[in-house]
Design a protein around this motif. Sequence first.
Motif, mmCIF file in Angstrom:
data_model
loop_
_atom_site.group_PDB
_atom_site.id
_atom_site.type_symbol
_atom_site.label_atom_id
_atom_site.label_comp_id
_atom_site.label_asym_id
_atom_site.label_seq_id
_atom_site.Cartn_x
_atom_site.Cartn_y
_atom_site.Cartn_z
ATOM 1 N N MET A 1 0.852 -1.191 0.000
ATOM 2 C CA MET A 1 0.000 0.000 0.000
ATOM 3 C C MET A 1 0.891 1.244 0.000
ATOM 4 S SD MET A 1 -2.914 1.122 2.761
ATOM 5 C CE MET A 1 -3.938 -0.313 2.431
ATOM 6 N N GLU A 2 0.584 2.178 -0.843
ATOM 7 C CA GLU A 2 1.328 3.434 -0.874
ATOM 8 C C GLU A 2 0.849 4.320 0.266
ATOM 9 O OE1 GLU A 2 1.210 5.390 -4.594
ATOM 10 O OE2 GLU A 2 1.794 3.609 -5.764
ATOM 11 N N LEU A 3 1.778 4.732 1.132
ATOM 12 C CA LEU A 3 1.450 5.520 2.311
ATOM 13 C C LEU A 3 1.970 6.945 2.163
ATOM 14 C CD1 LEU A 3 2.302 2.969 5.166
ATOM 15 C CD2 LEU A 3 0.063 3.500 4.190
ATOM 16 N N VAL A 4 1.144 7.903 2.533
ATOM 17 C CA VAL A 4 1.529 9.315 2.612
ATOM 18 C C VAL A 4 1.583 9.661 4.089
ATOM 19 C CG1 VAL A 4 0.937 11.672 2.010
ATOM 20 C CG2 VAL A 4 0.435 9.816 0.404
ATOM 21 N N HIS A 5 2.723 10.191 4.558
ATOM 22 C CA HIS A 5 2.925 10.408 5.983
ATOM 23 C C HIS A 5 3.031 11.906 6.289
ATOM 24 C CE1 HIS A 5 4.101 9.443 10.048
ATOM 25 N NE2 HIS A 5 5.158 10.261 9.947
ATOM 26 N N ILE A 6 2.385 12.316 7.393
ATOM 27 C CA ILE A 6 2.461 13.688 7.894
ATOM 28 C C ILE A 6 2.938 13.611 9.332
ATOM 29 C CG2 ILE A 6 1.177 15.789 8.435
ATOM 30 C CD1 ILE A 6 -0.736 15.138 6.175
ATOM 31 N N GLU A 7 3.948 14.404 9.684
ATOM 32 C CA GLU A 7 4.515 14.405 11.016
ATOM 33 C C GLU A 7 4.323 15.759 11.669
ATOM 34 O OE1 GLU A 7 6.385 12.392 14.126
ATOM 35 O OE2 GLU A 7 6.118 11.578 12.092
ATOM 36 N N GLY A 8 3.700 15.784 12.835
ATOM 37 C CA GLY A 8 3.551 17.013 13.603
ATOM 38 C C GLY A 8 2.340 17.846 13.172
ATOM 39 N N GLU A 9 2.170 18.958 13.897
ATOM 40 C CA GLU A 9 1.034 19.854 13.667
ATOM 41 C C GLU A 9 1.373 20.814 12.542
ATOM 42 O OE1 GLU A 9 -0.379 21.592 17.349
ATOM 43 O OE2 GLU A 9 0.729 20.067 18.472
ATOM 44 N N VAL A 10 1.262 20.346 11.334
ATOM 45 C CA VAL A 10 1.612 21.155 10.167
ATOM 46 C C VAL A 10 0.386 21.266 9.271
ATOM 47 C CG1 VAL A 10 3.159 21.413 8.203
ATOM 48 C CG2 VAL A 10 3.987 20.323 10.295
ATOM 49 N N PRO A 11 -0.254 22.435 9.197
ATOM 50 C CA PRO A 11 -1.368 22.583 8.248
ATOM 51 C C PRO A 11 -0.839 22.472 6.825
ATOM 52 C CG PRO A 11 -1.411 24.315 9.907
ATOM 53 C CD PRO A 11 -0.085 23.626 10.037
ATOM 54 N N THR A 12 -1.313 21.524 6.095
ATOM 55 C CA THR A 12 -0.801 21.265 4.761
ATOM 56 C C THR A 12 -1.889 20.643 3.908
ATOM 57 O OG1 THR A 12 0.934 20.149 3.526
ATOM 58 C CG2 THR A 12 0.039 18.989 5.420
ATOM 59 N N SER A 13 -1.524 20.398 2.636
ATOM 60 C CA SER A 13 -2.415 19.725 1.688
ATOM 61 C C SER A 13 -1.654 18.539 1.104
ATOM 62 C CB SER A 13 -2.855 20.672 0.571
ATOM 63 O OG SER A 13 -3.596 21.757 1.103
ATOM 64 N N VAL A 14 -2.319 17.396 1.014
ATOM 65 C CA VAL A 14 -1.686 16.182 0.501
ATOM 66 C C VAL A 14 -2.618 15.521 -0.506
ATOM 67 C CG1 VAL A 14 -0.308 15.766 2.571
ATOM 68 C CG2 VAL A 14 -2.618 14.841 2.426
ATOM 69 N N ASP A 15 -1.996 14.744 -1.401
ATOM 70 C CA ASP A 15 -2.739 13.946 -2.373
ATOM 71 C C ASP A 15 -2.564 12.477 -2.018
ATOM 72 O OD1 ASP A 15 -3.365 16.267 -3.671
ATOM 73 O OD2 ASP A 15 -1.727 16.111 -5.125
ATOM 74 N N VAL A 16 -3.663 11.767 -1.990
ATOM 75 C CA VAL A 16 -3.666 10.352 -1.627
ATOM 76 C C VAL A 16 -4.414 9.579 -2.708
ATOM 77 C CG1 VAL A 16 -4.253 8.653 0.141
ATOM 78 C CG2 VAL A 16 -3.682 10.985 0.812
ATOM 79 N N LYS A 17 -3.878 8.405 -3.048
ATOM 80 C CA LYS A 17 -4.558 7.555 -4.018
ATOM 81 C C LYS A 17 -5.726 6.829 -3.354
ATOM 82 C CE LYS A 17 -0.753 6.617 -7.229
ATOM 83 N NZ LYS A 17 0.058 5.552 -7.885
ATOM 84 N N LEU A 18 -6.722 6.574 -4.166
ATOM 85 C CA LEU A 18 -7.911 5.875 -3.676
ATOM 86 C C LEU A 18 -7.526 4.475 -3.188
ATOM 87 C CD1 LEU A 18 -11.031 6.282 -3.501
ATOM 88 C CD2 LEU A 18 -11.200 5.051 -5.652
ATOM 89 N N ASN A 19 -8.041 4.090 -2.000
ATOM 90 C CA ASN A 19 -7.804 2.778 -1.374
ATOM 91 C C ASN A 19 -6.346 2.582 -0.941
ATOM 92 O OD1 ASN A 19 -10.505 2.016 -1.726
ATOM 93 N ND2 ASN A 19 -10.071 1.244 -3.779
ATOM 94 N N HIS A 20 -5.577 3.666 -0.841
ATOM 95 C CA HIS A 20 -4.231 3.606 -0.294
ATOM 96 C C HIS A 20 -4.223 4.324 1.052
ATOM 97 C CE1 HIS A 20 -1.968 1.718 -3.607
ATOM 98 N NE2 HIS A 20 -2.974 2.188 -4.341
ATOM 99 N N GLY A 21 -3.046 4.499 1.680
ATOM 100 C CA GLY A 21 -2.988 4.927 3.058
ATOM 101 C C GLY A 21 -2.489 6.331 3.279
ATOM 102 N N LEU A 22 -2.930 6.912 4.426
ATOM 103 C CA LEU A 22 -2.476 8.210 4.908
ATOM 104 C C LEU A 22 -2.280 8.082 6.410
ATOM 105 C CD1 LEU A 22 -1.996 11.324 4.794
ATOM 106 C CD2 LEU A 22 -4.482 11.581 5.074
ATOM 107 N N THR A 23 -1.084 8.456 6.895
ATOM 108 C CA THR A 23 -0.804 8.416 8.328
ATOM 109 C C THR A 23 -0.443 9.816 8.811
ATOM 110 O OG1 THR A 23 1.535 7.887 7.945
ATOM 111 C CG2 THR A 23 0.016 6.043 8.252
ATOM 112 N N VAL A 24 -0.976 10.156 9.999
ATOM 113 C CA VAL A 24 -0.694 11.440 10.640
ATOM 114 C C VAL A 24 -0.249 11.137 12.060
ATOM 115 C CG1 VAL A 24 -1.586 13.681 11.320
ATOM 116 C CG2 VAL A 24 -2.440 12.597 9.231
#
Length: 468
Positions: free
Chosen positions: A368-391
């Motif tokens: 699974m392709e994962l997009v990771h965000i670390e800390g309290e950072v207001p941002t914008s991310v692109d994620v693929k459908l049915n893939h992962g996002l971690t904060v």
Amino acid sequence: MAKPKSGAKKATPVGKTGAKPAAKKDKSSRLDLIKNASKRVATTTTKVVKAAGDAPAKGSKSAAKKAAPEAEQPKEKVSEKTAEKASTKKSAAKAAPAAKTATAKTAPAAKAATGAKASSGKSGSKAAAAPAVPAVEKPRPRATKLPPPGEPLTKREMEQLLTAGEGRGVMGEGSLKGRLVVLNEMPNLVVVGRDKRELTFLLQGPDQEVLPAYVNHKVSVSGMIRKTTNHGGVVDVRKYSAKKPEAEVVEAPPADTEPRLRYLSPGEVSMVTAAGMGAGIKGFAAVRGNLEMTGEEFVLVVSNGGTRQQVSFIIDGKAAAKGLRKNVGHTLQVMGVVDKTSGWGGRISAENVEPRPSEARAVSRDEMELVHIEGEVPTSVDVKLNHGLTVRLPEQPGFTWAIEPTVAKRVGLREANFEPGPNGGPATREFFFTPRNPGTFEVEFFLAKALAPGLVDRSFKINVTVKP
């Protein structure tokens, strides 16, 4: 011819004289006869009027009928005598109509007088016999007939019947106990259902007139029960029994003794673990959840982890030893006294703690392709459908990170894992998302006080664009 001796006048023959004196005599006698006839008519009419005034309505009618022929008799006599005498035809003809008009005028007057007196007499008698009665309101219709026996209520139907807000349309044979009250002149049974909420049932049947005598009594009824609304219904009473309420003597408990605790029922345990419900429940129970920490205190998260509807309990007591630190992040079953002080949690005085195997993760992160965000950072991310996002966000003692439940469902929150810091460092919380719907979403994270998600310290947002 010899002369008469005395000085009397000579008798004159009838043929020679014109019979004038005889005619004069006859005329005067006939006039007297007519006068006498008119007097008779007048007297008879006055008698009729007097009789009509003195006698009742029925008697006046018969008297008028009898008096009418008597009044007609002198007319017939007068007409016969005047027919024989040609010279008095005109006078007799004039007198007869006068008599007829007099009788015609007096007869209606007599009838009117009798009718008025009769009507006044009838109305007066009715008024005297039937005095005026004030209008009485019609009683309300009451159902006095019982329906045929139906199917008995099942245990499930009885639970729905006694639950406020549920069970509309449930019907069957059964029995209820409660307190009898009178509402709108009708007997009603107030039943204490589940969750200590009251339900009102209208009592009807042949005993409906008798039941109001047992107001504020403890009454038990059996019959056909129909729940017509979510908060009450109707009972067709076949049998009932009433018990007079006894004067309750409230005894003050001794100051030294504590109230005895009880085991919580399965329903109460489910309310303890539900968000926003069961505040104030206290008793022995066994609850299961994931072990976390806030500062130096151990927290058991039992439901809705990572959202603003999270329900958690602080563990204290003899079982809350330092040995629990090795089980942080794992599933535990804690037995002890549960005290839910608010809708979002409370405290558990643990007497026994048993580790349980952690549940298998619902979603595997392999391949699974994962997009990771670390800390309290207001941002914008692109994620693929049915893939992962971690904060991953740092935790603070006494506070916890959470998101709105609706956002968690929309973006696909799968896990909210608490991770203790290495070598006693600050702990972190990881949010793992697997978006299932394409589009752009705004996810806001709140740092709220533990056991009080409404008290927010700060927040930040990220924009997530899900691409197919």
